[in-house]
Design a protein around this motif. Structure first.
Motif, PDB file in Angstrom:
ATOM      1  N   ASP A 201     -16.109 -31.422  12.967  1.00 51.33           N
ATOM      2  CA  ASP A 201     -16.432 -30.177  13.760  1.00 51.33           C
ATOM      3  C   ASP A 201     -15.847 -30.371  15.241  1.00 51.33           C
ATOM      4  OD1 ASP A 201     -17.771 -29.237  11.925  1.00 51.33           O
ATOM      5  OD2 ASP A 201     -19.764 -29.361  12.400  1.00 51.33           O
ATOM      6  N   TRP A 202     -16.018 -31.554  15.674  1.00 54.34           N
ATOM      7  CA  TRP A 202     -15.260 -31.953  16.984  1.00 54.34           C
ATOM      8  C   TRP A 202     -14.013 -31.503  17.055  1.00 54.34           C
ATOM      9  CZ3 TRP A 202     -16.957 -34.122  21.653  1.00 54.34           C
ATOM     10  CH2 TRP A 202     -16.021 -34.740  22.490  1.00 54.34           C
ATOM     11  N   VAL A 203     -13.129 -32.005  16.076  1.00 55.83           N
ATOM     12  CA  VAL A 203     -11.787 -31.723  15.806  1.00 55.83           C
ATOM     13  C   VAL A 203     -11.407 -30.240  15.802  1.00 55.83           C
ATOM     14  CG1 VAL A 203      -9.753 -31.999  14.256  1.00 55.83           C
ATOM     15  CG2 VAL A 203     -11.253 -33.935  14.710  1.00 55.83           C
ATOM     16  N   SER A 204     -12.166 -29.505  14.872  1.00 60.70           N
ATOM     17  CA  SER A 204     -11.944 -27.919  14.563  1.00 60.70           C
ATOM     18  C   SER A 204     -12.102 -27.428  16.199  1.00 60.70           C
ATOM     19  CB  SER A 204     -13.006 -27.249  13.536  1.00 60.70           C
ATOM     20  OG  SER A 204     -12.414 -27.716  12.387  1.00 60.70           O
ATOM     21  N   VAL A 205     -13.129 -27.805  17.033  1.00 66.86           N
ATOM     22  CA  VAL A 205     -13.384 -27.032  18.138  1.00 66.86           C
ATOM     23  C   VAL A 205     -12.183 -27.299  19.091  1.00 66.86           C
ATOM     24  CG1 VAL A 205     -14.932 -26.682  20.129  1.00 66.86           C
ATOM     25  CG2 VAL A 205     -15.943 -26.808  17.901  1.00 66.86           C
ATOM     26  N   SER A 206     -11.731 -28.454  19.034  1.00 67.22           N
ATOM     27  CA  SER A 206     -10.621 -28.952  19.766  1.00 67.22           C
ATOM     28  C   SER A 206      -9.489 -28.143  19.618  1.00 67.22           C
ATOM     29  CB  SER A 206     -10.345 -30.358  19.903  1.00 67.22           C
ATOM     30  OG  SER A 206     -11.337 -31.072  20.079  1.00 67.22           O
ATOM     31  N   ALA A 207      -9.305 -27.953  18.019  1.00 66.40           N
ATOM     32  CA  ALA A 207      -8.058 -27.421  17.739  1.00 66.40           C
ATOM     33  C   ALA A 207      -8.111 -25.816  18.081  1.00 66.40           C
ATOM     34  CB  ALA A 207      -7.969 -27.329  16.284  1.00 66.40           C
ATOM     35  N   PHE A 208      -9.140 -25.314  18.185  1.00 71.99           N
ATOM     36  CA  PHE A 208      -9.351 -23.779  18.514  1.00 71.99           C
ATOM     37  C   PHE A 208      -9.083 -23.751  20.129  1.00 71.99           C
ATOM     38  CE2 PHE A 208     -12.642 -23.507  15.235  1.00 71.99           C
ATOM     39  CZ  PHE A 208     -11.777 -23.145  14.282  1.00 71.99           C
ATOM     40  N   LEU A 209      -9.737 -24.893  20.830  1.00 71.97           N
ATOM     41  CA  LEU A 209      -9.149 -24.746  22.301  1.00 71.97           C
ATOM     42  C   LEU A 209      -7.733 -24.953  22.578  1.00 71.97           C
ATOM     43  CD1 LEU A 209     -12.339 -26.682  23.418  1.00 71.97           C
ATOM     44  CD2 LEU A 209     -11.654 -24.230  23.956  1.00 71.97           C
ATOM     45  N   LEU A 210      -6.976 -25.882  21.645  1.00 75.17           N
ATOM     46  CA  LEU A 210      -5.701 -26.153  21.523  1.00 75.17           C
ATOM     47  C   LEU A 210      -4.792 -24.907  21.405  1.00 75.17           C
ATOM     48  CD1 LEU A 210      -3.283 -27.840  21.786  1.00 75.17           C
ATOM     49  CD2 LEU A 210      -3.624 -28.619  19.548  1.00 75.17           C
ATOM     50  N   GLY A 211      -5.425 -23.961  20.252  1.00 74.38           N
ATOM     51  CA  GLY A 211      -4.690 -22.563  20.099  1.00 74.38           C
ATOM     52  C   GLY A 211      -4.891 -21.733  21.316  1.00 74.38           C
ATOM     53  N   ILE A 212      -5.886 -21.722  21.934  1.00 76.67           N
ATOM     54  CA  ILE A 212      -6.299 -20.988  23.335  1.00 76.67           C
ATOM     55  C   ILE A 212      -5.039 -21.403  24.268  1.00 76.67           C
ATOM     56  CG2 ILE A 212      -7.715 -20.215  25.177  1.00 76.67           C
ATOM     57  CD1 ILE A 212      -9.905 -20.545  23.137  1.00 76.67           C
ATOM     58  N   SER A 213      -4.740 -22.529  24.503  1.00 74.74           N
ATOM     59  CA  SER A 213      -3.886 -23.028  25.360  1.00 74.74           C
ATOM     60  C   SER A 213      -2.678 -22.521  25.095  1.00 74.74           C
ATOM     61  CB  SER A 213      -3.967 -24.571  25.432  1.00 74.74           C
ATOM     62  OG  SER A 213      -3.033 -25.070  24.495  1.00 74.74           O
ATOM     63  N   MET A 214      -2.254 -22.293  23.758  1.00 74.24           N
ATOM     64  CA  MET A 214      -0.886 -21.643  23.434  1.00 74.24           C
ATOM     65  C   MET A 214      -1.101 -20.143  23.974  1.00 74.24           C
ATOM     66  SD  MET A 214       0.850 -23.847  21.929  1.00 74.24           S
ATOM     67  CE  MET A 214       0.373 -25.501  21.626  1.00 74.24           C
ATOM     68  N   LEU A 215      -2.137 -19.720  23.841  1.00 77.93           N
ATOM     69  CA  LEU A 215      -2.029 -18.151  24.254  1.00 77.93           C
ATOM     70  C   LEU A 215      -1.887 -18.075  25.683  1.00 77.93           C
ATOM     71  CD1 LEU A 215      -5.090 -16.653  22.163  1.00 77.93           C
ATOM     72  CD2 LEU A 215      -2.559 -16.767  21.726  1.00 77.93           C
TER      73      LEU A 215
ATOM     74  N   ARG B 296      -8.394 -25.480  10.074  1.00 74.29           N
ATOM     75  CA  ARG B 296      -9.509 -26.164  10.727  1.00 74.29           C
ATOM     76  C   ARG B 296     -10.921 -25.322  10.664  1.00 74.29           C
ATOM     77  NH1 ARG B 296      -9.160 -31.126  10.500  1.00 74.29           N
ATOM     78  NH2 ARG B 296     -11.171 -30.853  11.052  1.00 74.29           N
ATOM     79  N   THR B 297     -10.833 -24.131  10.185  1.00 77.79           N
ATOM     80  CA  THR B 297     -11.910 -23.193   9.982  1.00 77.79           C
ATOM     81  C   THR B 297     -12.607 -23.676   8.845  1.00 77.79           C
ATOM     82  OG1 THR B 297     -10.711 -21.355  10.927  1.00 77.79           O
ATOM     83  CG2 THR B 297     -12.806 -20.751   9.785  1.00 77.79           C
ATOM     84  N   GLU B 298     -11.752 -23.830   7.654  1.00 76.82           N
ATOM     85  CA  GLU B 298     -12.396 -24.607   6.307  1.00 76.82           C
ATOM     86  C   GLU B 298     -13.030 -25.669   6.615  1.00 76.82           C
ATOM     87  OE1 GLU B 298     -12.343 -23.393   2.815  1.00 76.82           O
ATOM     88  OE2 GLU B 298     -13.680 -25.008   3.150  1.00 76.82           O
ATOM     89  N   GLN B 299     -12.494 -26.509   7.483  1.00 72.08           N
ATOM     90  CA  GLN B 299     -12.832 -27.923   7.642  1.00 72.08           C
ATOM     91  C   GLN B 299     -14.357 -28.187   8.306  1.00 72.08           C
ATOM     92  OE1 GLN B 299     -11.308 -31.010   6.758  1.00 72.08           O
ATOM     93  NE2 GLN B 299      -9.594 -30.131   5.553  1.00 72.08           N
ATOM     94  N   LEU B 300     -14.711 -27.046   8.955  1.00 77.82           N
ATOM     95  CA  LEU B 300     -15.997 -26.922   9.655  1.00 77.82           C
ATOM     96  C   LEU B 300     -17.051 -27.336   8.655  1.00 77.82           C
ATOM     97  CD1 LEU B 300     -15.740 -23.792  11.842  1.00 77.82           C
ATOM     98  CD2 LEU B 300     -16.049 -26.008  12.668  1.00 77.82           C
ATOM     99  N   SER B 301     -16.871 -27.273   7.290  1.00 76.31           N
ATOM    100  CA  SER B 301     -17.765 -27.718   6.609  1.00 76.31           C
ATOM    101  C   SER B 301     -17.250 -28.326   5.504  1.00 76.31           C
ATOM    102  CB  SER B 301     -18.457 -26.325   5.824  1.00 76.31           C
ATOM    103  OG  SER B 301     -18.442 -26.434   4.403  1.00 76.31           O
ATOM    104  N   PRO B 302     -18.222 -29.384   5.141  1.00 75.84           N
ATOM    105  CA  PRO B 302     -17.749 -30.478   4.055  1.00 75.84           C
ATOM    106  C   PRO B 302     -17.229 -29.878   2.550  1.00 75.84           C
ATOM    107  CG  PRO B 302     -19.856 -31.006   4.750  1.00 75.84           C
ATOM    108  CD  PRO B 302     -19.466 -29.779   5.508  1.00 75.84           C
TER     109      PRO B 302
END
Ligand code: HEM
Ligand SMILES: [Cu+2]
Length: 631
Positions: free
Chosen positions: A546-560, A138-144
């Motif tokens: 970008d929306w998806v990537s930010v959500s994915a990072f927050l999803l990662g935080i929920s795992m933490l 998802r970090t890579e997908q932040l940019s087209p």
């Protein structure tokens, strides 16, 4: 260590560190690796003087090195001790079960409860690595444009994420929870084959390490499906993929055999087929799929390995082979595989709902028929993965129909779950929340699957992010949510410590919200044409991505949050868990927490199924006659 048997004096720690254990295993693993590596160079004709300096690789050296490594690792853990002792005439024993202390978690232990806990942490570790890879994608997908990673690295990350998740989570429920619970639920003291049980776990750990080290051999470009002819041409990192998945297949086969043998032959008196907990039925139907599907995986990967090392041409058209052969064989395994992931999830939902709805499981026989029906039908659908491969188009209608038929037995599970909730007295405890989320997520996963099983719509959605969204809704929204339901439900029983309820709720809500906000937009992104396994997309999709990537990072935080809860509750707070915190009628909750080494003082006799909520007092097996409540 509440157990009297384990309170016996232990040798000092330094003494326990010498012998067959994890440290020896690592050392012998490295030794075995080098023996295989240099052996392969010798086979390839390097002179004996060159071998010590042979740092280049050939295909054979990667295979022999890792096979040697795995053998050394298993010998170091002590897997040869027992067979050799038997050959020398020693009587049968289960000595490995009697070890106590924390070191047993790092050794060959034949207590099914220890193996369950080993699996939980071991799979958790690799799940975490797989999750980190998702964050990198998802970090890579932040940019087209291809920006953060070179193209080859990006593909390796995608393949690593997918392969790790599939390989590990296949045993995600059966490894930790079936190993721990099935013997207890059927009134037995152990699994049918306790050493094979331990072997399945350590094989999986060796496999995980092998896949992770693929990066040292250049990674692999194929994604989790490993398609030939790309596979045949790829650099040696793909050998790690092949060895990983073959070992996972071996572990799955043995796990399945063990479960089937245990459930068929070791049920306590009175435990008839109609009294079997639905979870055990789910395990049984999954185990049948494992035993029949995983050997196909081992076979197809072995053929790939031969193509790469000894110039067979199974998948190479110039030698009379065909890459369709690979695709067909892979999906003969691969489709049952997705039900190997899904079925244990169904079983957990059906097992947990009655406890929190205070009602018997509705339609027990229908639920069993649903589980068995799914496992039967899953053999007849695999070519829906090949609709656009160019293979004979006349086959399409059959596979379209058979795929859609699976929604009928799947519907049974939904129906039984819904009817169990109907007019129940529902408690929204954390495990229940995760089960309720399963209904929501799996429904979206199932409905979007219809678009992929219908040929006309699959032609446009295949290979796009639409299918990505679909299978994450089924696997993550289905299986992984129930995995957490199982953790919150049973870990207090397994460890003897409570998990923090408030942190559990925070984990649930953040995971549920950000899971959906990560994966729902991917349906749209797929329809708008973004293809899988590519770091490049058109500029107009950047906002959604970008929306998806930010959500994915927050999803990662929920795992933490979850990880924090686990470590905090189990290592620091250590609030003792009650024997039966959820007022369940199931037998494992009538035993103390954690369950003693021998499970039962006396083998229980069953007189009913475990779902008689509202039908008289709770059964009691607690030694002290502690209050078990009534309902
Ligand atoms: C934090 C949660 C997750 C996120 C954000 C995530 C994200 C992604 C992304 C972005 C891809 C690559 C798409 C592409 O370009 O093809 C992917 C692929 C994949 N994911 Fe996940 N994923 C997550 C969790 C999971 C879980 C829990 C599983 C299974 C247990 C899973 C299984 C897969 C598989 C099998 C692939 C396909 C890889 C391939 O194309 O070979 N993912 N995921
Ligand atoms: Cu399929």
């Amino acid at each position: 260590m509440t157990d009297a048997a384990l309170a016996a004096p232990q040798p000092p720690v330094w003494r326990r560190l010498i012998g067959f254990n994890f440290i020896t295993a690592l050392i012998l693993g490295v030794v075995g690796w080098y023996v295989g590596w240099f052996g392969a160079h010798a086979i390839h004709g390097a002179s004996i003087n060159d071998i010590p300096s042979a740092t280049d690789y050939n295909e054979l050296s990667v295979y022999l090195a890792y096979i040697g490594g795995v053998v050394g690792f298993l010998v170091g853990l002590g897997f040869l001790n027992y067979p050799l002792a038997r050959l020398r005439g020693y009587p049968p024993s289960l000595r490995e079960k009697e070890t106590g202390g924390w070191t047993r978690y790092f050794s060959l232990c034949t207590d099914h409860k220890v193996v369950g806990i080993q699996y939980l942490w071991g799979i958790g570790l690799f799940f975490f690595i797989g999750g980190l890879n998702a964050m990198l994608i998802r970090t890579e997908q932040l940019s087209p444009h291809s920006q953060v990673f070179p193209m080859g690295t990006y593909l390796t990350i995608v393949g690593m994420h997918g392969t790790m998740m599939m390989g590990m989570m296949t045993s995600g429920i059966l490894g930790p929870f079936a190993n721990y619970l099935v013997p207890i639920m059927i009134g037995a003291r152990r699994m049918a084959f306790p050493r094979i049980e331990a072997l399945t776990f350590w094989l999986l750990m060796a496999a995980g390490a092998i896949l992770t080290t693929s990066i040292f051999f250049g990674g692999f470009p194929t994604g989790w499906t490993g398609y030939a002819p790309l596979q045949t041409q790829a650099n040696p990192g793909i050998d790690n993929y092949i060895i990983f998945f073959a070992l996972v297949g071996l572990s799955m086969t043995l796990l399945g055999v063990n479960m089937i043998a245990t459930i068929l032959t070791m049920r306590a008196p009175g435990l008839t087929w109609t009294r079997l907990p639905i979870f055990v039925w789910g395990v049984l139907s999954t185990a049948v799929l494992m035993v029949l599907a995983a050997p196909v995986l081992i076979a197809v990967l072995s053929m790939g390995a031969f193509d790469r090392t000894v110039q067979t041409t199974f998948f190479n058209p110039s030698g009379g082979g065909s890459s369709y052969l690979y695709q067909n064989l892979f999906w003969v395994f691969g489709h049952p595989e997705v039900y190997i992931l899904a079925l244990p999830g169904f079983a957990i939902v059906l097992e947990i709902l009655p406890v929190f709805a205070r009602k018997p499981l509705w339609g027990y026989r229908l639920a069993v028929a649903g589980l068995l029906g799914v496992s039967l039908l899953s053999w007849f659908v695999w070519q829906h993965h090949l609709f656009v491969s160019g293979i004979n188009g006349d086959l399409r209608p059959f596979y379209m129909l058979s795929t859609e038929l699976i929604s009928i037995p799947t519907g049974f599970t939904f129906l039984c779950g819904m009817m169990t909730l109907w007019r129940g007295r529902i408690r929204f405890a954390v495990p229940m929340l995760f089960c309720l989320a399963w209904f929501f997520n799996f429904l979206i996963g199932g409905l979007s699957g219809v678009f992929l099983s219908d040929v006309p719509s699959d032609v446009t959605t295949h290979g796009s992010f639409f299918s990505m969204a679909h299978f994450h809704y089924t696997i993550m929204g289905g299986l992984v949510f129930t995995f957490f339901a199982a953790i919150y439900f049973w870990v207090p029983k397994m460890t003897g410590w409570q998990l923090n309820e408030r942190l559990g709720k925070i984990h649930f809500w953040t995971m549920f919200i950000f899971f959906n906000s990560t994966f729902a937009p991917l349906f749209a992104i797929g329809f708008l044409g973004q293809s899988r396994r590519s770091p490049v997309y058109t500029g107009n999709l950047q906002f959604l991505n970008d929306w998806v990537s930010v959500s994915a990072f927050l999803l990662g935080i929920s795992m933490l949050v979850f990880l924090f809860n686990l470590v905090w509750s189990l290592a620091f707070v250590r609030k003792p868990a009650e024997a039966n915190p959820w007022d369940s009628r199931s037998i494992e909750f009538q035993l103390p927490s954690p369950v003693p080494v021998h499970n039962f003082d006396r083998i229980p006799v069953f007189s009913s199924d475990p779902y008689g909520y509202g039908e008289g007092p709770m059964p009691s097996l607690l030694p002290t006659g502690a209050p078990a409540g009534s309902d």
